[in-house]
Structures are given as structure tokens and as C-alpha cells.
Design an enzyme around this catalytic site. Structure first.
Site, mmCIF file in Angstrom:
data_model
loop_
_atom_site.group_PDB
_atom_site.id
_atom_site.type_symbol
_atom_site.label_atom_id
_atom_site.label_comp_id
_atom_site.label_asym_id
_atom_site.label_seq_id
_atom_site.Cartn_x
_atom_site.Cartn_y
_atom_site.Cartn_z
ATOM 1 N N GLU A 1 12.413 35.642 42.650
ATOM 2 C CA GLU A 1 12.778 37.061 42.805
ATOM 3 C C GLU A 1 11.598 37.903 43.257
ATOM 4 O O GLU A 1 11.776 38.950 43.869
ATOM 5 C CB GLU A 1 13.323 37.625 41.480
ATOM 6 C CG GLU A 1 14.796 37.389 41.288
ATOM 7 C CD GLU A 1 15.412 38.195 40.142
ATOM 8 O OE1 GLU A 1 14.688 38.899 39.415
ATOM 9 O OE2 GLU A 1 16.627 38.100 39.969
ATOM 10 N N HIS B 1 13.210 9.252 39.217
ATOM 11 C CA HIS B 1 14.268 8.269 39.499
ATOM 12 C C HIS B 1 15.448 8.911 40.220
ATOM 13 O O HIS B 1 16.504 8.320 40.329
ATOM 14 C CB HIS B 1 14.715 7.609 38.192
ATOM 15 C CG HIS B 1 13.595 6.863 37.530
ATOM 16 N ND1 HIS B 1 13.463 5.495 37.582
ATOM 17 C CD2 HIS B 1 12.516 7.325 36.840
ATOM 18 C CE1 HIS B 1 12.356 5.138 36.942
ATOM 19 N NE2 HIS B 1 11.767 6.226 36.480
ATOM 20 N N LYS C 1 26.690 41.419 43.607
ATOM 21 C CA LYS C 1 27.287 42.312 42.601
ATOM 22 C C LYS C 1 28.282 43.255 43.257
ATOM 23 O O LYS C 1 29.382 43.463 42.755
ATOM 24 C CB LYS C 1 26.194 43.150 41.918
ATOM 25 C CG LYS C 1 25.361 42.406 40.931
ATOM 26 C CD LYS C 1 24.514 43.401 40.143
ATOM 27 C CE LYS C 1 23.412 42.716 39.378
ATOM 28 N NZ LYS C 1 22.411 43.638 38.889
HETATM 29 O O1 PA5 Z 1 14.605 40.263 36.779
HETATM 30 C C1 PA5 Z 1 15.561 40.984 36.848
HETATM 31 O O2 PA5 Z 1 15.456 42.197 37.040
HETATM 32 C C2 PA5 Z 1 16.973 40.450 36.666
HETATM 33 O O3 PA5 Z 1 17.015 39.078 36.537
HETATM 34 C C3 PA5 Z 1 17.568 41.040 35.405
HETATM 35 O O4 PA5 Z 1 16.788 40.673 34.312
HETATM 36 C C4 PA5 Z 1 19.001 40.577 35.206
HETATM 37 O O5 PA5 Z 1 19.779 40.920 36.313
HETATM 38 C C5 PA5 Z 1 19.601 41.226 33.968
HETATM 39 O O6 PA5 Z 1 19.503 42.601 34.040
HETATM 40 P P1 PA5 Z 1 19.709 43.507 32.786
HETATM 41 O O7 PA5 Z 1 18.659 43.200 31.807
HETATM 42 O O8 PA5 Z 1 19.625 44.901 33.293
HETATM 43 O O9 PA5 Z 1 21.088 43.185 32.233
#
Ligand code: PA5
Length: 444
Positions: free
Chosen positions: A284, A305, A419
Site C-alpha cells: 500500500e 517444495h 469500495k
Molecule cells: O492501511 C489502511 O489504511 C487500510 O488497510 C485500513 O487499515 C483498512 O482499510 C481498514 O480501515 P479502517 O480502520 O478505517 O476500518
């Protein structure tokens, strides 16, 4: 103390790269430490091991003791950065089989990290006859997967303990002031913990997001923070004595030379979810603007393996980073067998760690020979302090790496695409037009 060994990666590079990268690393370090770079609103994790809220930390410890006293299980609801770190640390330090072990601490179940009906029903059944509590974790407070799961588990708690009893068993980790979860928590009187504004989800394991579930599992969160602070000191060095500089620089240079995929490997199966946490952190943070190393993980020796063939002889776009822990305190020794029917007596009396070490070294040499540069990260032991060091090291190196790549390491604009489509297909108010377009594309 954690260290980085580049001796099996540097030979893959034809030119000295460190001096060329030094000015950009200095700049990146300055941005991380004092702001000024992209995403500067999200660098609260950089000094967190030193500056964390002591009052909240004490509340986390008290809440974890309460859960340990009144619950046989804790259901942890969260996804992405609100899930992977806690699971990674618990599995690494308390075992992937933690829930099956005889112990005095509650079982910990993770849910809300997907939309599978079967997964949700299974956890609901597992806690049906147990006293349980819920830790719902969502920084935004609006993420669909955990919000849906929370509806189910809140209803289960209310059925079992009544609204007031349920409220005493719900712990919400969310934004200090905003979001649906915060409003609901205030209205219902849940105890709340804060995800600081300036700490993004994937950098939040050392906040209440990770610390509460980790403490419930009986892991020493003070040692975890202490390790992280030690590494914070190390990472403040603005030169190549800093292990995060070493790792970020070699990744950057290997990527420039065509190594597009990084495999994080470990010879301890309990590390699997730490690798999942690492994949989110790097994927990310770097994967945007059509750039970035693709982070993947392998679990050795098991995956030798299955994936070993590709690693040895497939497309040569791989680099491998191997996390090596010092030997376990609990050594199994290969037994002697009179008949030696399996021909293994040449190993009799040897600890398994010796076998594992030889497997590591043999794999290292084979993969390097096959054209896969290897970076080795050595951690003292598989304990809370060393893991605190490792977590901070990976976070700091990730921030540096994102800046070296020229991207914002702290946003995730690409996550919104699925989303939006999902909301539109689910018929969420406000998404009607997009819904129609998508259904047409799907031929519905
Ligand atoms: O790193 C990030 O921002 C995402 O992976 C969030 O942690 C994930 O989408 C969950 O978001 P939230 O904590 O707002 O529910």
C-alpha cells in the site's frame, strides 16, 4: 539488536550505489522526522515509541486484564491495518495454534476481515457457549467488512448479556472524535481507544489497534514498545550505519535494475502473518503511480517444495529478503534410532535449529546462484522486544522507500476503486448512477 546483512545482495549490483542515494535518503529521513514530504500528516508513528500516550497505554493494560478475567474469548473485528499487525504479533510470539493451546489467557478470534458468511458463522459458533468480549477496530469507523461483522457480534453479546452487559464487553478502537463507530460507542457507553489522526492504518500496530489484542493474548506490550524505541534510536542515524537506510537503499537499487518482486521469507511458520502485515505495509505504501516492488511472501522450508522451483529457475525479477531469528530456547533434538531404518542417524543428537540453519544457508547459496539477490535481516530472538525492533525497522524503511520512489508512502487512493463499485452494486444511497453503469457492464 536487529541487523541487516547485504553481503549476498551487493554482488548483484555493478556500481557503488550508496553514495548516489545518500542525498535522497537524507532528504527522506528529514521528511520522516520533521515533515515536509508527501503525506506529512501521517508521520505520527515515527516518534510513537517515545511519545505514545502513557495514560491510554495503562488503560489498554487494565482493559486487557479485565478481558482476561471475564472472558474465555476475545473477538477482534477489523480489516487491513486494523487487523494484520495484531494477528501477526500474536501468531509470531504466541503461536498460530494459540487458540488450541492450554493457557490462562482467552482465545482470540479475528473476523470482519472479509465478507464470507461461513467464516462469520464459524466464529459465532465458536464463541456461542463461551464468555466473550469484542474489540471492534476501525479508524474510519465506516469500513463495510468490520461494520457488518460488528452488527452480528453486538447482537450476540446483547442477546447473551443484555444491552448494558454487552456494552461493558465491547471495546472500540477508532478515531478520537469522528465516524459512525465513535458516535455509536459514545451513545452506548463502550470503552474507546484512539487511533491517532496522524497514524495511518498500516502503521498502527503499536497503537491501541494492535496493543489491546496483543496484550489480551498475554504478550508483553511494554517489551514490544521498548524494542520499537530501541530501533527508533537506531533509525535516527542519518547515514548507512542505519539498518533502514541499508534496506531501503538496496531495495531501491535492485528495483531500478529490474527486481520487481520481493519475497519475504522466514524459516519459522509462526511468521506467516507478520509477512501478511509486511505485504500490506509495503504494497500500500509503494504500489501506486504504476510503480513499486510487488511484495510477496514465502514460508520456508514448506514453500521450497512448492515455490522453490520458480524461485530457483523462473523469471529473474525476484529479490529475496529473509528474516532470521536467533535459536529458540526450546530445542528439539533428533532422536537416535537403533535400526536406523530411515537412515537419519547421522543427524541423531543434533538440535532442529542446526538443521534449520543448514537449510537456510543451503537455500541462500542456491538462490543467489540462481540469480536471486538475498538480503538477510537478523533478529536476536522471537520475542516481544526483537519483534518491536523488527516492526519499527520495517515501518521506517518503508517510509524511506516510498520517498526514494517518489510516491506518497502514506496514502492508498487505489483502495477506493473496489469500495465505490461494491457500494454501487449493493445499492448504497448516492451510488445509483454508477450502479446502473456497472450492472450494464456486467450484463445484468
Ligand atoms: O492501511 C489502511 O489504511 C487500510 O488497510 C485500513 O487499515 C483498512 O482499510 C481498514 O480501515 P479502517 O480502520 O478505517 O476500518
Amino acid at each position: 539488536m536487529l541487523s541487516v546483512d547485504l553481503s549476498h545482495a551487493i554482488p548483484f549490483l555493478s556500481l557503488p550505489y550508496e553514495e548516489a542515494l545518500r542525498p535522497r535518503l537524507s532528504k527522506a529521513a528529514q521528511w520522516l522526522d520533521a515533515g515536509g514530504g508527501k503525506g506529512a500528516d501521517f508521520i505520527g508513528w515515527v516518534h510513537l515509541p517515545r511519545d505514545y500516550d502513557r495514560e491510554e497505554f495503562a488503560r489498554i493494560e487494565r482493559a486487557s486484564q479485565r478481558i482476561r478475567q471475564d472472558s474465555q474469548a476475545l473477538v477482534v473485528i477489523g480489516i487491513g491495518g486494523s487487523y494484520l499487525g495484531a494477528r501477526g504479533v500474536i501468531e509470531c510470539l504466541a503461536s498460530p495454534n494459540y487458540n488450541l493451546k492450554k493457557k490462562t489467557t482467552p482465545n482470540v478470534y479475528f473476523i470482519g476481515n472479509g465478507l464470507s458468511s461461513d467464516a462469520l458463522r464459524e466464529v459465532a459458533e465458536l464463541v456461542e457457549d463461551a464468555d466473550f468480549s469484542v474489540n471492534v477496530i476501525s479508524k474510519s469507523g465506516t469500513t463495510t467488512e468490520p461494520a457488518v461483522a460488528f452488527r452480528f457480534f453486538r447482537a450476540l453479546l446483547e442477546k447473551k448479556y443484555g444491552p448494558d452487559g454487552a456494552a461493558r464487553r465491547i471495546y472500540a478502537t477508532t478515531d478520537r472524535a469522528r465516524g459512525a463507530l465513535k458516535s455509536l460507542s459514545d451513545a452506548q457507553g463502550y470503552e474507546t481507544f484512539v487511533v491517532p489522526d496522524d497514524v495511518g492504518g498500516r502503521y498502527s500496530v503499536l497503537t491501541a489497534v494492535g496493543l489491546l489484542p496483543i496484550a489480551v493474548a498475554g504478550i508483553d506490550i511494554r517489551a514490544l514498545m521498548c524494542g520499537a524505541e530501541e530501533m527508533m534510536q537506531c533509525c535516527s542515524a542519518r547515514d548507512f550505519s542505519n539498518p533502514a537506510w541499508q534496506y531501503a537503499a538496496i531495495r531501491s537499487e535492485l528495483y531500478r535494475q529490474g527486481k520487481k518482486i520481493e519475497l519475504l521469507a522466514c524459516f519459522e511458520p509462526s511468521f506467516r502473518f507478520m509477512a501478511e502485515w509486511w505485504k500490506q505495509l509495503y504494497g500500500e505504501s509503494e504500489g501506486k503511480e504504476n510503480r513499486g516492488i510487488f511484495p510477496a511472501s514465502v514460508d520456508f522450508t514448506a514453500d521450497l517444495h512448492s515455490m522453490g522451483q520458480y524461485i530457483q529457475q523462473g523469471e529473474r525479477t525476484l529479490l529475496e529478503t529473509v528474516v532470521r531469528f536467533g535459536p529458540s530456547e526450546h530445542q528439539m533434538v533428533v532422536p537416535f534410532d537403533e535400526s536406523d531404518g530411515d537412515g537419519l542417524n547421522f543427524l541423531a543428537g543434533k538440535p532442529l535449529s542446526f538443521l534449520n540453519d543448514q537449510a537456510m544457508d543451503g537455500t541462500l547459496l542456491a538462490h543467489v546462484e540462481g540469480g536471486v539477490p538475498n538480503v538477510i535481516i537478523r533478529a536476536d530472538a522471537r520475542d516481544a522486544r526483537s519483534l518491536g525492533q523488527l516492526i519499527y525497522f520495517f515501518e521506517y524503511a518503508c517510509g524511506l522507500s516510498g520517498y526514494l520512489l517518489g510516491v506518497n508512502p502514506f496514502d492508498q487512493p487505489g483502495v477506493e476503486a473496489y469500495k465505490k463499485n461494491m457500494f454501487a452494486l449493493l445499492g448504497k444511497p448516492g451510488y445509483e448512477e454508477l450502479g446502473e453503469q456497472l450492472r450494464a457492464r456486467l450484463g445484468r
